[in-house]
Structures are given as C-alpha cells and as structure tokens.
Design a protein around this motif. Structure first.
Motif, PDB file in Angstrom:
ATOM      1  N   LYS A 208       0.815  -1.217   0.000  1.00 44.44           N
ATOM      2  CA  LYS A 208       0.000   0.000   0.000  1.00 44.44           C
ATOM      3  C   LYS A 208       0.851   1.270   0.000  1.00 44.44           C
ATOM      4  O   LYS A 208       0.464   2.263  -0.615  1.00 44.44           O
ATOM      5  CB  LYS A 208      -0.919   0.017   1.229  1.00 44.44           C
TER       6      LYS A 208
ATOM      7  N   GLN B  57      -1.369   2.862  -2.501  1.00 46.55           N
ATOM      8  CA  GLN B  57      -2.061   4.103  -2.150  1.00 46.55           C
ATOM      9  C   GLN B  57      -1.117   5.308  -2.134  1.00 46.55           C
ATOM     10  O   GLN B  57      -1.543   6.420  -2.433  1.00 46.55           O
ATOM     11  CB  GLN B  57      -2.736   3.961  -0.781  1.00 46.55           C
ATOM     12  N   THR B  58       0.133   5.103  -1.760  1.00 48.62           N
ATOM     13  CA  THR B  58       1.124   6.179  -1.739  1.00 48.62           C
ATOM     14  C   THR B  58       2.382   5.701  -2.454  1.00 48.62           C
ATOM     15  O   THR B  58       2.923   4.647  -2.129  1.00 48.62           O
ATOM     16  CB  THR B  58       1.479   6.586  -0.299  1.00 48.62           C
TER      17      THR B  58
ATOM     18  N   LEU C   5      -6.208   2.618  -6.514  1.00 48.06           N
ATOM     19  CA  LEU C   5      -6.337   3.143  -5.150  1.00 48.06           C
ATOM     20  C   LEU C   5      -5.340   4.253  -4.837  1.00 48.06           C
ATOM     21  O   LEU C   5      -5.307   4.749  -3.709  1.00 48.06           O
ATOM     22  CB  LEU C   5      -6.165   2.002  -4.132  1.00 48.06           C
TER      23      LEU C   5
ATOM     24  N   LYS D 298      -3.505   7.492  -4.040  1.00 51.68           N
ATOM     25  CA  LYS D 298      -3.934   8.790  -3.527  1.00 51.68           C
ATOM     26  C   LYS D 298      -2.824   9.834  -3.558  1.00 51.68           C
ATOM     27  O   LYS D 298      -3.104  11.023  -3.703  1.00 51.68           O
ATOM     28  CB  LYS D 298      -4.451   8.641  -2.090  1.00 51.68           C
TER      29      LYS D 298
END
Length: 424
Positions: free
Chosen positions: A156, A180-181, A202, A204
């Motif tokens: 993630k 996510q990152t 996903l 971000k």
C-alpha cells in the motif's frame, strides 16, 4: 456378555493424547523453527550492519533474548508470534540488506528510513507477500528501481525517496493495484512519466519531485482517480498542461509542478478540480493571463505562480506585476524552512510569514529545515547567509506591491549569496 462402550473423546483431546505420546511431535514443534527462521534472518541483517553508533542492535539483538523483545521488532499475536514489523528508522545505521530478509514471511511493515544503508535492494524481498508498508527513504540505495516490487500483492505504501535510484520508472509499478502512496522523489530518475501510473486504482499520493524526468505531462487519466496529491516539481518536464487535466481527478487537493519548463497558458479547466487546496506552478515558462476561473476554487489556500511570464497578478483588488515576487518570497520561505502555509502549525501565508519574520535575524536556526544543513554544518557564516535569504523573502512579501523588490533585484541578490556560500 456385551462389551463396555468406549467413552467418546473429541478431536482436540485425541490430538493432545497423541502429542503426549510423541506421535505428532514434529508438527507440534513447527512453531519453533518458524520463529527461529525469523531470528536467523534478523541476525543476518545485524551481521551486514557496519556501523551502529548507539549500539542498539549489538547489545539488544542477541540469541539469549526473545526476538519479539528486540528493539525495532514487533511480533503478531497469531501465527506462532512471527515477526510482523521491522522499524529501524533514524538509528544512524550503516550497511547493506542481506537476502535472508526475504524469509520474514509474515512481515507487513518494513521501515529503515533515515539511515545510511547502501547497495541495492535484494530480489529476495519479493518473497514478502504480506508486506503493506515499505520505506527505505533517506538512505543511499542505488541502481534501478527493482521491477519485482510489482510482485508484492498487498503493498500500500512505497517510499523510495531520498536515495540514489536511477534509470526509468519501471512499467511494472503500474500493476501494483493495492498501492495508495508512491514516493520516488529526490532520486536520479530519468525518462518520461508513465500515463498508466495515474490509473493505479487506489493511488492517492504520487510524488516524483526532484528527479530528472522530462517530456510532457500525460494528457489524460483514463479512469476516475482517487488521487489527492500530485507532486512533479523540480524536474525537466515541458510542454503545455493538458486542458482536461482535472477531468478525472475530482478529489485532487494538491498539484505541485513548480521548477519545470512548462509553457503555454495556465488552463482555465483547473477550476474543475473543486477540492484543490494548493496549486504550485512557480518557476516555469507559463505565459498569458491568470484565468479568472481560478477564483472558483473556494478551498484554495495556496497559489504559487511566481517566476513565469504572466502579464498581471491581482491581490486584494490591487493589480501589480510584482505579484510574482510575493509568490517567490513565499516559495523561498517554504524552501528554507521545509514548511508551507498549509502546514498544521499555521493558518495560512500570514502565519508562515510571521513565523519567519519573528526568527530574524538571530533565531533562523530554529526555523531552518534540518535537511538543508545539519547541526555540524551550521556555522555562523552560513547562518548569516540563511538569515539574509529569509530577510529577502520577507521583503518580497510586504503587503504593498510598490514596496516589494523587483524580481531582477531578488535574483541578483540570491546570486551574490550563492557566490559567498560557494567560497565557504
């Protein structure tokens, strides 16, 4: 004579009885080799560490104590208490990573941020199938970003920033669907930005700043993206910004493209990023006028357009060609303090300016970003130079446009300061 019925026993009782008689001894002992494997992997890491200034591992990571009690180690409560977290951040450790770390099969969190590890990332780390958080930022790793990162099915958060990675961004990174990152900033990456990287479902936060990336901004995001922050600042990106840049970015809060070579006009369609809070386009080759539509961004609290070829800048009803100088002053404060107007300790640009002004001239060491100069490097002469730069930034941000320094004067002053620093 009827046989006496045998008493019924449940499965767990039967297993217990068998274990007491040694029939399932090897299975019952399986947990010991498991935690022993983790111990062996970590002891291999200890052997690869060449400098441990606080003696944290040399005195604590010993075979006489439980692995789960070692500094930086966390074990889970299930699966025979296997190692699930390795956190050695900010310990001043030097060395390389051994391949045995790939045997930490229950590891979900790996963090060695801000040390001086070097070399390459061993391919055996691809065996860490439960890994969710992976950070090696602030070290001296080099070579290409390994494509095997795409084989980590639960990853993630990926932080490879502030290292010496080179080459291009591997296409395989676009296949990490759980990501996510993604932070690849402050490396030596070249090539173009992969359009598909924006389609990681996903994702971000994406930070590719402070590299050597070139080419154009990808013209479109092919599906609606949950991206909150895009930082491509301090590269060599060029061309015009796509008119549809906000088309599939309904949640975007920060767009950082400063210190590049973008040209053309600022797209009025940026106003479609309704959640935008910071728009940083400083130090590029943008031309034309500032779109009125940007006024529709009601959540915007940071707008940085300085050092471009724009005609006029409006502030509080006052139109002035010195508005860009104001933005540049804020940019200088951000660069040398590591803080921005949106930092949680501030309530906006005015608070940032006040914080910097209150440090002048004798307390600039308290506001200076520690990443720029360590305490050992912070000589009186260098502090004086920093103080001069921040005083210059404060002059750029005076309220009345007519009282601000001209951009040519500012750049000339900075050039003199750079000359002085170069002689130290």
């Amino acid at each position: 004579m009827e046989a006496t019925p045998r008493p019924s026993i449940n499965i767990m009782t039967a297993l217990l009885l068998l274990s007491l008689h040694g029939f399932i001894g090897p299975a019952a002992m399986a947990e010991q080799p498991s935690i022993s494997a983790d111990q062996a992997s970590l002891l291999a890491l200890k052997q690869h560490i060449t400098d441990d200034p606080e003696d944290l591992l040399s005195t604590n990571w010993t075979e006489t104590t439980s692995v789960c009690n070692w500094v930086g180690i966390t074990c889970g409560t299930t699966h025979t208490s296997r190692v699930t977290r390795l956190n050695l951040a900010c310990m001043g450790l030097s060395g390389t990573l051994p391949p045995q770390l790939g045997n930490l099969s229950f590891l979900a969190y790996f963090n060695i941020t801000n040390n001086t590890f070097h070399g390459s990332l061993p391919v055996e780390l691809s065996h860490l199938r439960r890994l969710q958080y992976f950070s090696v930022r602030g070290n001296f790793f080099e070579g290409e970003i390994p494509p095997w990162l795409a084989s980590l099915p639960r990853l993630k958060y990926l932080f490879l920033n502030a290292n010496g990675f080179s080459g291009t961004i591997p296409e395989s990174i676009c296949n990490v669907s759980t990501l996510q990152t993604l932070d690849l900033s402050e490396n030596q990456l070249a090539g173009t930005i992969l359009p598909l990287i924006f389609n990681i479902p996903l994702l971000k936060v994406i930070d590719l700043s402070n590299n050597q990336l070139s080419g154009a901004m990808p013209s479109s995001v092919f599906s609606e993206s949950p991206l909150l922050d895009i930082d491509h600042s301090s590269n060599s990106l060029s061309g015009v910004l796509p008119q549809n840049i906000c088309g599939n970015l309904p949640n975007l809060q920060g767009l950082f493209l400063s210190f590049n070579q973008f040209s053309g006009g600022i797209p009025s369609s940026l106003s479609e990023c309704r959640q935008l809070q910071v728009l940083a386009l400083s130090v590029n080759n943008f031309s034309g006028t500032i779109p009125r539509e940007l006024g529709n961004l009601t959540l915007l609290n940071g707008l940085y357009l300085g050092v471009n070829n724009l005609i006029e800048y409006g502030s509080g009803g006052v139109v002035s060609t010195r508005g860009d100088v104001y933005s540049y002053g804020i940019l200088l404060m951000e660069t040398f303090t590591g803080k921005g107007p949106t930092d949680e300790m501030f309530s906006g640009e005015e608070s940032l300016k006040r914080w910097v002004k209150n440090s002048l001239p004798d307390a600039v060491g308290d506001v200076l970003d520690a990443k720029l100069l360590s305490r050992e490097e912070l000589t009186a002469a260098k502090l004086e130079c920093v103080s001069t730069i921040l005083e210059l930034a404060a002059h750029c941000c005076t309220e009345l446009p007519g009282e601000r320094k001209g951009m040519n004067d500012v750049l000339a002053k900075l050039e003199k300061i750079r000359t002085v620093l170069g002689q130290m």
